[in-house]
Enzyme design. Structure first.
Site, mmCIF file in Angstrom:
data_model
loop_
_atom_site.group_PDB
_atom_site.id
_atom_site.type_symbol
_atom_site.label_atom_id
_atom_site.label_comp_id
_atom_site.label_asym_id
_atom_site.label_seq_id
_atom_site.Cartn_x
_atom_site.Cartn_y
_atom_site.Cartn_z
ATOM 1 N N TYR A 80 -8.436 -9.711 3.505
ATOM 2 C CA TYR A 80 -9.552 -8.912 4.040
ATOM 3 C C TYR A 80 -10.503 -8.429 2.957
ATOM 4 O O TYR A 80 -11.631 -8.035 3.228
ATOM 5 C CB TYR A 80 -9.041 -7.724 4.879
ATOM 6 C CG TYR A 80 -8.247 -6.679 4.133
ATOM 7 C CD1 TYR A 80 -8.867 -5.783 3.263
ATOM 8 C CD2 TYR A 80 -6.876 -6.570 4.309
ATOM 9 C CE1 TYR A 80 -8.137 -4.827 2.580
ATOM 10 C CE2 TYR A 80 -6.133 -5.620 3.630
ATOM 11 C CZ TYR A 80 -6.780 -4.754 2.765
ATOM 12 O OH TYR A 80 -6.047 -3.813 2.087
ATOM 13 N N GLU A 81 -10.040 -8.437 1.708
ATOM 14 C CA GLU A 81 -10.919 -8.018 0.616
ATOM 15 C C GLU A 81 -11.972 -9.083 0.314
ATOM 16 O O GLU A 81 -12.909 -8.830 -0.443
ATOM 17 C CB GLU A 81 -10.104 -7.758 -0.653
ATOM 18 C CG GLU A 81 -9.201 -6.541 -0.558
ATOM 19 C CD GLU A 81 -8.337 -6.382 -1.793
ATOM 20 O OE1 GLU A 81 -8.767 -5.699 -2.725
ATOM 21 O OE2 GLU A 81 -7.238 -6.957 -1.828
ATOM 22 N N ASN B 151 2.852 3.893 10.458
ATOM 23 C CA ASN B 151 2.205 4.464 11.654
ATOM 24 C C ASN B 151 2.656 3.694 12.888
ATOM 25 O O ASN B 151 3.139 2.561 12.780
ATOM 26 C CB ASN B 151 0.672 4.369 11.521
ATOM 27 C CG ASN B 151 0.203 2.932 11.334
ATOM 28 O OD1 ASN B 151 0.311 2.392 10.223
ATOM 29 N ND2 ASN B 151 -0.294 2.322 12.390
ATOM 30 N N HIS C 105 -6.463 5.023 7.026
ATOM 31 C CA HIS C 105 -5.816 4.523 5.815
ATOM 32 C C HIS C 105 -5.101 5.643 5.048
ATOM 33 O O HIS C 105 -4.056 5.402 4.432
ATOM 34 C CB HIS C 105 -6.875 3.845 4.932
ATOM 35 C CG HIS C 105 -6.323 3.194 3.710
ATOM 36 N ND1 HIS C 105 -5.425 2.138 3.776
ATOM 37 C CD2 HIS C 105 -6.516 3.431 2.394
ATOM 38 C CE1 HIS C 105 -5.104 1.770 2.536
ATOM 39 N NE2 HIS C 105 -5.752 2.535 1.684
ATOM 40 N N SER D 231 0.831 -1.209 0.000
ATOM 41 C CA SER D 231 0.000 0.000 0.000
ATOM 42 C C SER D 231 0.861 1.254 0.000
ATOM 43 O O SER D 231 1.751 1.409 0.842
ATOM 44 C CB SER D 231 -0.881 0.036 1.253
ATOM 45 O OG SER D 231 -1.697 -1.091 1.295
ATOM 46 N N MET E 94 -1.370 -6.713 7.229
ATOM 47 C CA MET E 94 -2.485 -7.551 6.768
ATOM 48 C C MET E 94 -2.145 -8.291 5.468
ATOM 49 O O MET E 94 -3.040 -8.630 4.694
ATOM 50 C CB MET E 94 -3.728 -6.694 6.545
ATOM 51 C CG MET E 94 -4.129 -5.862 7.759
ATOM 52 S SD MET E 94 -5.525 -4.790 7.392
ATOM 53 C CE MET E 94 -5.503 -3.690 8.817
ATOM 54 N N SER E 95 -0.871 -8.528 5.242
ATOM 55 C CA SER E 95 -0.504 -9.168 3.963
ATOM 56 C C SER E 95 0.770 -9.986 4.128
ATOM 57 O O SER E 95 1.114 -10.397 5.226
ATOM 58 C CB SER E 95 -0.309 -8.095 2.893
ATOM 59 O OG SER E 95 0.828 -7.310 3.178
ATOM 60 N N HIS F 39 -4.006 0.548 -4.796
ATOM 61 C CA HIS F 39 -3.450 -0.619 -5.475
ATOM 62 C C HIS F 39 -3.934 -0.607 -6.919
ATOM 63 O O HIS F 39 -5.123 -0.705 -7.182
ATOM 64 C CB HIS F 39 -3.902 -1.909 -4.806
ATOM 65 C CG HIS F 39 -3.309 -2.096 -3.448
ATOM 66 N ND1 HIS F 39 -2.136 -2.773 -3.251
ATOM 67 C CD2 HIS F 39 -3.713 -1.670 -2.243
ATOM 68 C CE1 HIS F 39 -1.848 -2.758 -1.966
ATOM 69 N NE2 HIS F 39 -2.779 -2.097 -1.325
ATOM 70 N N HIS G 52 -5.619 -9.037 -1.021
ATOM 71 C CA HIS G 52 -5.609 -9.194 0.434
ATOM 72 C C HIS G 52 -6.734 -10.119 0.871
ATOM 73 O O HIS G 52 -7.832 -10.089 0.305
ATOM 74 C CB HIS G 52 -5.812 -7.834 1.118
ATOM 75 C CG HIS G 52 -4.742 -6.842 0.827
ATOM 76 N ND1 HIS G 52 -4.799 -5.984 -0.241
ATOM 77 C CD2 HIS G 52 -3.582 -6.566 1.486
ATOM 78 C CE1 HIS G 52 -3.715 -5.216 -0.245
ATOM 79 N NE2 HIS G 52 -2.965 -5.552 0.793
ATOM 80 N N ALA H 242 2.902 -2.149 3.851
ATOM 81 C CA ALA H 242 2.778 -1.072 4.829
ATOM 82 C C ALA H 242 2.467 -1.754 6.159
ATOM 83 O O ALA H 242 1.690 -2.705 6.189
ATOM 84 C CB ALA H 242 1.637 -0.143 4.443
HETATM 85 N N1 HPA Z 1 -2.004 -2.510 11.728
HETATM 86 C C1 HPA Z 1 -2.234 -3.440 10.781
HETATM 87 N N2 HPA Z 1 -1.935 -3.257 9.515
HETATM 88 C C2 HPA Z 1 -1.400 -2.084 9.154
HETATM 89 C C3 HPA Z 1 -1.144 -1.062 10.086
HETATM 90 C C4 HPA Z 1 -1.459 -1.292 11.451
HETATM 91 O O1 HPA Z 1 -1.283 -0.436 12.334
HETATM 92 N N3 HPA Z 1 -0.597 -0.013 9.396
HETATM 93 C C5 HPA Z 1 -0.522 -0.409 8.107
HETATM 94 N N4 HPA Z 1 -1.008 -1.656 7.945
#
Ligand code: HPA
Length: 284
Positions: free
Chosen positions: A84-85, A247, A259, A29, A223-224, A60, A82, A112
């Site tokens: 989650y998608e 972050n 996001h 991402s 998440m990947s 993406h 992903h 990310a």
């Molecule tokens: N948590 C999970 N996935 C993420 C985060 C996070 O803080 N930042 C970017 N992807």
């Protein structure tokens, strides 16, 4: 998705770009800009590749870019699938299956991620030394196709030591050059090392969950990456993983996580990230 499906996709890609590709890159991402670096690029939107799914998340692009970087032919996945998608794991790992059938030897996975360590700040990068699969599912569950690899693949060293060494050396060289030029002195420690913990998402974590994963030994949350890394190792492909720390994880600052912030930080480190990738690929 069957083995034959992966072969079909690989054959189509090879017909559009008939060069030997040793290295493939998956862009996370906010990191998609790297694909613009390729010369003589051939772009294949996912809908043109047999059995590929489409990418649905903002940030993406959803295409495979084939081209040259420092004279080396590479395949770059701009946008990944992903869990989650809503994709099934066989769809999430399908590109890694296809890379294997193309004869790719090295897979560079980027993402990310949120940091659980206050010292590992947004805008820095983390070399993944190991992972924790907390997605609640293993992508290899189900009937094993021996043509890919063994039923019970070893995961002792998922992230290749030699590739990590190359990444470390190139990061040090970049830091040194920038430091000598008097720029970005604070970035001499921009490449951390740590354990990536994969969660299913799409929610970010609660502060309590962040404390739990930190106690368990995670350094970054995302998440990947883990499904693709597992699929690659199943096939004997060497894996390098790099997280862009976008972050601090939930509850570590006074702020909520969104996001947009994740995407903005990706764009902010794009320059140093691109340079690092370029230098790593030149050595493979
Ligand atoms: N948590 C999970 N996935 C993420 C985060 C996070 O803080 N930042 C970017 N992807």
């Amino acid at each position: 998705m069957s083995y034959e499906n992966a072969v079909e996709a690989a054959d189509l890609i090879k017909s559009k770009y008939p060069h030997t590709i040793k290295t493939a890159v998956v862009l996370g991402s906010g990191l998609g800009a790297f694909a613009d670096e390729l010369q003589n690029a051939v772009k294949l939107p996912y809908e043109q590749i047999p059995h590929f799914s489409r990418s649905t998340v903002a940030g993406h692009a959803g295409q495979l870019v084939l081209g040259e970087l420092s004279g080396v032919h590479v395949a770059v996945q701009q946008g990944r699938f992903h869990y989650y998608e809503g994709y099934e794991m066989h769809q999430v790992m399908f590109p890694a299956r296809v890379f294997g059938r193309m004869g790719v030897e090295n897979l560079i996975l980027t993402n990310a991620a949120g940091s659980v360590d206050p010292e590992m700040k947004p805008g820095s990068l983390m070399l993944i030394t190991d992972h924790m699969n907390c997605m609640g599912v293993n992508p290899l569950r189900g009937k094993n196709d021996e043509r890919y690899g063994a039923r019970f693949p070893d995961m002792t060293q998922v992230y290749d030591r030699d590739l990590q060494k190359i990444a470390d050396e190139e990061a040090t060289a970049i830091a040194h050059e920038r430091f000598e030029k008097g720029r970005d002195a604070e970035r001499t420690d921009f490449l951390h090392r740590g354990i990536y913990c994969a969660l299913s998402g799409p929610t970010y974590e609660t502060p309590s969950e962040v404390r739990m994963y930190r106690l368990l030994g995670a350094n970054a949350l995302g998440m990947s990456t883990v499904p693709e890394a597992i699929a690659a190792r199943h096939q004997g492909i060497k894996v390098l993983g790099i997280s862009c720390i976008t972050n601090l994880a939930a509850g570590m600052t006074g702020e909520n996580i969104n996001h947009d912030e994740v995407m903005e930080t990706g764009a902010r480190v794009a320059d140093i990230f691109k340079e690092l990738l370029r230098r790593i690929i030149a050595r493979l």
